[in-house]
Motif scaffolding. Structure first.
Motif, PDB file in Angstrom:
ATOM      1  N   SER A  19       2.291   2.799  -2.217  1.00  0.00           N
ATOM      2  CA  SER A  19       2.178   3.648  -3.390  1.00  0.00           C
ATOM      3  C   SER A  19       0.788   4.257  -3.540  1.00  0.00           C
ATOM      4  O   SER A  19       0.360   4.601  -4.628  1.00  0.00           O
ATOM      5  N   ARG A  20       0.054   4.375  -2.441  1.00  0.00           N
ATOM      6  CA  ARG A  20      -1.265   5.011  -2.519  1.00  0.00           C
ATOM      7  C   ARG A  20      -1.139   6.440  -3.013  1.00  0.00           C
ATOM      8  O   ARG A  20      -0.189   7.146  -2.720  1.00  0.00           O
ATOM      9  N   THR A  21      -2.133   6.861  -3.750  1.00  0.00           N
ATOM     10  CA  THR A  21      -2.156   8.238  -4.246  1.00  0.00           C
ATOM     11  C   THR A  21      -2.798   9.156  -3.211  1.00  0.00           C
ATOM     12  O   THR A  21      -3.428   8.693  -2.253  1.00  0.00           O
ATOM     13  N   VAL A  22      -2.641  10.449  -3.450  1.00  0.00           N
ATOM     14  CA  VAL A  22      -3.286  11.436  -2.591  1.00  0.00           C
ATOM     15  C   VAL A  22      -4.790  11.205  -2.575  1.00  0.00           C
ATOM     16  O   VAL A  22      -5.435  11.242  -1.521  1.00  0.00           O
ATOM     17  N   GLU A  23      -5.352  10.960  -3.746  1.00  0.00           N
ATOM     18  CA  GLU A  23      -6.800  10.755  -3.840  1.00  0.00           C
ATOM     19  C   GLU A  23      -7.247   9.533  -3.039  1.00  0.00           C
ATOM     20  O   GLU A  23      -8.306   9.555  -2.395  1.00  0.00           O
ATOM     21  N   GLU A  24      -6.458   8.478  -3.062  1.00  0.00           N
ATOM     22  CA  GLU A  24      -6.810   7.260  -2.324  1.00  0.00           C
ATOM     23  C   GLU A  24      -6.790   7.500  -0.822  1.00  0.00           C
ATOM     24  O   GLU A  24      -7.666   7.027  -0.095  1.00  0.00           O
ATOM     25  N   SER A  29     -10.296  17.783  -4.476  1.00  0.00           N
ATOM     26  CA  SER A  29      -9.757  16.846  -5.461  1.00  0.00           C
ATOM     27  C   SER A  29      -8.357  17.273  -5.872  1.00  0.00           C
ATOM     28  O   SER A  29      -7.966  18.439  -5.739  1.00  0.00           O
ATOM     29  N   ALA A  30      -7.583  16.333  -6.408  1.00  0.00           N
ATOM     30  CA  ALA A  30      -6.214  16.618  -6.834  1.00  0.00           C
ATOM     31  C   ALA A  30      -6.182  17.685  -7.925  1.00  0.00           C
ATOM     32  O   ALA A  30      -5.297  18.540  -7.954  1.00  0.00           O
ATOM     33  N   ASP A  78       0.587   6.616   4.911  1.00  0.00           N
ATOM     34  CA  ASP A  78      -0.529   7.217   4.178  1.00  0.00           C
ATOM     35  C   ASP A  78      -0.678   8.704   4.498  1.00  0.00           C
ATOM     36  O   ASP A  78      -0.871   9.523   3.592  1.00  0.00           O
ATOM     37  N   ILE A 117       1.521  11.235   2.797  1.00  0.00           N
ATOM     38  CA  ILE A 117       1.169  11.546   1.411  1.00  0.00           C
ATOM     39  C   ILE A 117       0.329  12.813   1.320  1.00  0.00           C
ATOM     40  O   ILE A 117       0.418  13.563   0.343  1.00  0.00           O
ATOM     41  N   ASP A 144       0.807  -1.214   0.000  1.00  0.00           N
ATOM     42  CA  ASP A 144       0.000   0.000   0.000  1.00  0.00           C
ATOM     43  C   ASP A 144       0.846   1.271   0.000  1.00  0.00           C
ATOM     44  O   ASP A 144       0.324   2.365   0.099  1.00  0.00           O
ATOM     45  N   LYS A 197      -4.229  21.437  -7.418  1.00  0.00           N
ATOM     46  CA  LYS A 197      -3.119  21.942  -8.211  1.00  0.00           C
ATOM     47  C   LYS A 197      -3.270  23.433  -8.493  1.00  0.00           C
ATOM     48  O   LYS A 197      -2.283  24.148  -8.627  1.00  0.00           O
TER      49      LYS A 197
END
Length: 237
Positions: free
Chosen positions: A5-10, A212-213, A40, A43, A3, A217
């Motif tokens: 490599s979870r993304t920010v969104e995850e 949201s990502a 987590d 991140i 886990d 940004k």
């Protein structure tokens, strides 16, 4: 560590999945998240522990190697890991999640770890015992009720410090919680239980899980929620 490599969104999705939980549901939620929690939250630039510990340390003048620290809502031990680097050595941790306490035990930093659901069960700490009491992140709706701050004060020694760090989350429950909390802090001051040492506010407590990502940004500063650290000194009677 599949886990990692979870993304920010995850990670934001994980956080939002617990919205509306009561304290018991929240404890179970953290049981299931415990093993990957620290990696987590990094991140999403969760800075609560650093902010609380830094502010506490800047106002602490005692012998760090000798003082007793009560780490309330200790989670996996992020606060104690930071404090031990500053010379603090003696920690007792309290958390409502068994899974989180298992992770905290792996740090080897705590002399004792105690399972207790704040607000449902009494804080498992003797009165007038700890030189430092610190709670990071748990003072919010669905976590620890406002009345817990009195228990934090009771656990501190006369002249001891109580440090509370929390994020300014959005929504009606969070807004009401902040009003109730600051009313209680003021009332305790008026009752002569403690006196304020300082308050520190930050614009970057953690990334806003509701954002949201794509929107983040474009927003820079606005992509973070703000936070506050409250520091009080218990009265000597």
């Amino acid at each position: 560590m599949s886990d990692c490599s979870r993304t920010v969104e995850e990670v934001k999705s994980i956080i939002l999945s617990s919205k509306g939980f009561d304290s018991q549901q929240t404890a179970k939620f953290y049981d299931s998240w415990a093993q990957t929690y620290e990696q987590d939250v990094k991140i999403i630039n969760y800075r609560a522990s650093d902010l609380g510990v830094d502010f506490l340390n800047s106002h602490f003048s005692g012998n760090r190697e000798e003082v007793q620290v009560l780490d309330v809502a200790c989670g996996s031990g992020m606060v104690s890991k930071l404090m031990v680097e500053l010379g603090f050595r003696h920690f007792v941790g309290v958390d409502g999640s068994k899974g989180m306490l298992e992770q905290a035990a792996k740090t080897g930093l705590y002399q004792d770890l105690r399972l207790a659901l704040l607000g449902t069960e009494p804080l498992p700490a003797q009165t007038d015992t700890f030189d430092v009491v610190i709670i990071v992140g748990a003072l919010d709706a669905g976590f620890a009720p406002v009345g817990v701050v009195r228990e934090l004060c009771h656990a501190a020694k006369p002249g001891g410090l109580v440090c509370m760090a929390r994020g300014e989350h959005t929504g009606t429950p969070a807004n009401q919680y902040k009003k109730d909390l600051e009313r209680e802090l003021q009332l305790m001051e008026e009752e002569g239980l403690w006196s304020p040492v300082g308050i520190k506010q930050t614009d970057r407590y953690m990334e806003d899980p509701h954002l949201s990502a794509e929107r983040a940004k474009d927003m820079q500063e606005e992509r973070y929620i703000s936070g506050t650290v409250y520091l009080y000194k218990k009265s000597i009677h």
